[in-house]
Scaffold this active site. Structure first.
Site, PDB file in Angstrom:
ATOM      1  N   GLU A  47       5.062  -9.452  -1.001  1.00 13.28           N
ATOM      2  CA  GLU A  47       3.999  -8.529  -0.588  1.00 13.28           C
ATOM      3  C   GLU A  47       3.771  -7.497  -1.687  1.00 13.28           C
ATOM      4  O   GLU A  47       4.638  -6.671  -1.955  1.00 13.28           O
ATOM      5  CB  GLU A  47       4.391  -7.822   0.722  1.00 13.28           C
ATOM      6  CG  GLU A  47       3.348  -6.788   1.147  1.00 13.28           C
ATOM      7  CD  GLU A  47       3.818  -5.901   2.309  1.00 13.28           C
ATOM      8  OE1 GLU A  47       4.700  -6.323   3.092  1.00 13.28           O
ATOM      9  OE2 GLU A  47       3.299  -4.771   2.406  1.00 13.28           O
ATOM     10  N   ARG A  51      -1.231  -0.073  -3.673  1.00 11.61           N
ATOM     11  CA  ARG A  51      -1.025   1.374  -3.807  1.00 11.61           C
ATOM     12  C   ARG A  51      -1.107   1.828  -5.239  1.00 11.61           C
ATOM     13  O   ARG A  51      -0.905   3.003  -5.523  1.00 11.61           O
ATOM     14  CB  ARG A  51       0.370   1.754  -3.293  1.00 11.61           C
ATOM     15  CG  ARG A  51       0.499   1.615  -1.820  1.00 11.61           C
ATOM     16  CD  ARG A  51       1.849   2.065  -1.372  1.00 11.61           C
ATOM     17  NE  ARG A  51       2.204   1.308  -0.202  1.00 11.61           N
ATOM     18  CZ  ARG A  51       3.383   1.334   0.362  1.00 11.61           C
ATOM     19  NH1 ARG A  51       4.349   2.079  -0.131  1.00 11.61           N
ATOM     20  NH2 ARG A  51       3.614   0.605   1.430  1.00 11.61           N
ATOM     21  N   LYS A 134       3.609  -6.744  12.416  1.00  7.97           N
ATOM     22  CA  LYS A 134       4.522  -5.928  11.612  1.00  7.97           C
ATOM     23  C   LYS A 134       4.938  -4.738  12.474  1.00  7.97           C
ATOM     24  O   LYS A 134       4.105  -4.199  13.223  1.00  7.97           O
ATOM     25  CB  LYS A 134       3.783  -5.468  10.352  1.00  7.97           C
ATOM     26  CG  LYS A 134       4.443  -4.336   9.583  1.00  7.97           C
ATOM     27  CD  LYS A 134       3.828  -4.204   8.200  1.00  7.97           C
ATOM     28  CE  LYS A 134       4.138  -2.832   7.599  1.00  7.97           C
ATOM     29  NZ  LYS A 134       4.194  -2.845   6.141  1.00  7.97           N
TER      30      LYS A 134
HETATM   31  C1  3PG Z   1       6.369   0.139   2.806  1.00  9.76           C
HETATM   32  O1  3PG Z   1       5.257  -0.042   3.266  1.00  9.76           O
HETATM   33  O2  3PG Z   1       6.634   0.947   1.918  1.00  9.76           O
HETATM   34  C2  3PG Z   1       7.403  -0.756   3.345  1.00  9.76           C
HETATM   35  O3  3PG Z   1       7.535  -0.534   4.676  1.00  9.76           O
HETATM   36  C3  3PG Z   1       8.670  -0.732   2.591  1.00  9.76           C
HETATM   37  O4  3PG Z   1       9.490   0.267   3.034  1.00  9.76           O
HETATM   38  P1  3PG Z   1      10.894   0.518   2.296  1.00  9.76           P
HETATM   39  O5  3PG Z   1      10.559   1.029   0.912  1.00  9.76           O
HETATM   40  O6  3PG Z   1      11.579   1.519   3.162  1.00  9.76           O
HETATM   41  O7  3PG Z   1      11.604  -0.821   2.227  1.00  9.76           O
END
Ligand code: 3PG
Length: 214
Positions: A47, A51, A134
């Site tokens: 994924e 961002r 999710k």
């Molecule tokens: C996110 O969208 O940043 C994910 O949920 C990942 O979260 P994490 O960095 O706590 O694994």
């Protein structure tokens, strides 16, 4: 692609490995090496979060890596969905779910993992046909205990939780019947990605890929 069809595809993607790496990529020149290391370590579903300015280019590059199944995360708007699809994303992930986002995924034929945490949110998505969701942000929304509790009245929905999951707590999640896989960023630490330390990332992926599931 109907929500039910999207959920079938989402379940297939979640079945590939216990962990879906959540990736924040600042430099697209790192994308190929990163995808190769994660796939070599046994984590084919990736994924890439939308961002960073480099995210769409990273998706384009990773879509060409053999054995990888690349998705776009942080889908917030219909425009994000269109851009992700155009870049070659095979699936999408959203922290939540809005009607316009869901419609865009149906129109663009992009299998979405929509986000929910409360019983009402989960039921709303289920009513539309989304049986794979999710659960985000996982740890601050009650974590594994909350997902276990949702499985009582709503066992037909299965989850991919993300947010605050690491090797320390991932076992609590993966032992639940209504969890298909977990998402997490710990398998691709920013410093290792920046320095191109693919050995470290492949080793982290290997440990994550070996985690037992219910
Ligand atoms: C996110 O969208 O940043 C994910 O949920 C990942 O979260 P994490 O960095 O706590 O694994």
């Amino acid at each position: 692609m109907t929500p039910a069809q999207q959920s079938v595809k989402a379940a297939e993607i979640c079945a590939l490995a216990p962990i879906v790496p959540v990736l924040v990529i600042d430099d697209a020149s790192r994308a190929e090496g990163l995808a190769r290391a994660l796939v070599a370590g046994g984590l084919p579903a990736l994924e890439v979060t939308l961002r960073t300015p480099a995210a769409l280019e990273a998706i384009r590059i990773m879509a060409g890596v053999e054995g990888g199944v690349v998705g776009a995360g942080t889908l917030l708007t219909p425009a994000d969905v269109k851009a992700a699809k155009k870049a070659g994303a095979h699936f999408g992930v959203s922290p939540g779910a809005t009607d316009s986002l869901l419609k865009a995924c149906e129109d663009e034929e992009l299998a979405l993992l929509p986000g929910a945490v409360t019983a009402t949110e989960v039921m709303g998505l289920l009513e539309k046909g989304y049986t794979v969701q999710k659960f985000f942000p996982a740890e601050t929304s009650g974590g594994a205990a909350a997902i276990k509790a949702l499985g009582g009245p709503i066992p037909q929905v299965r989850f991919c939780p993300t947010g605050g999951i690491s090797m320390k707590n991932v076992g609590d999640y993966l032992k639940l019947k209504n969890i298909l896989c977990c998402g997490g960023s710990w398998v691709a630490p920013a410093d290792a990605v920046a320095s191109g330390d693919w050995q470290t990332i492949e080793a982290l992926a290997r440990d994550a890929a070996a985690l037992p599931r219910a």
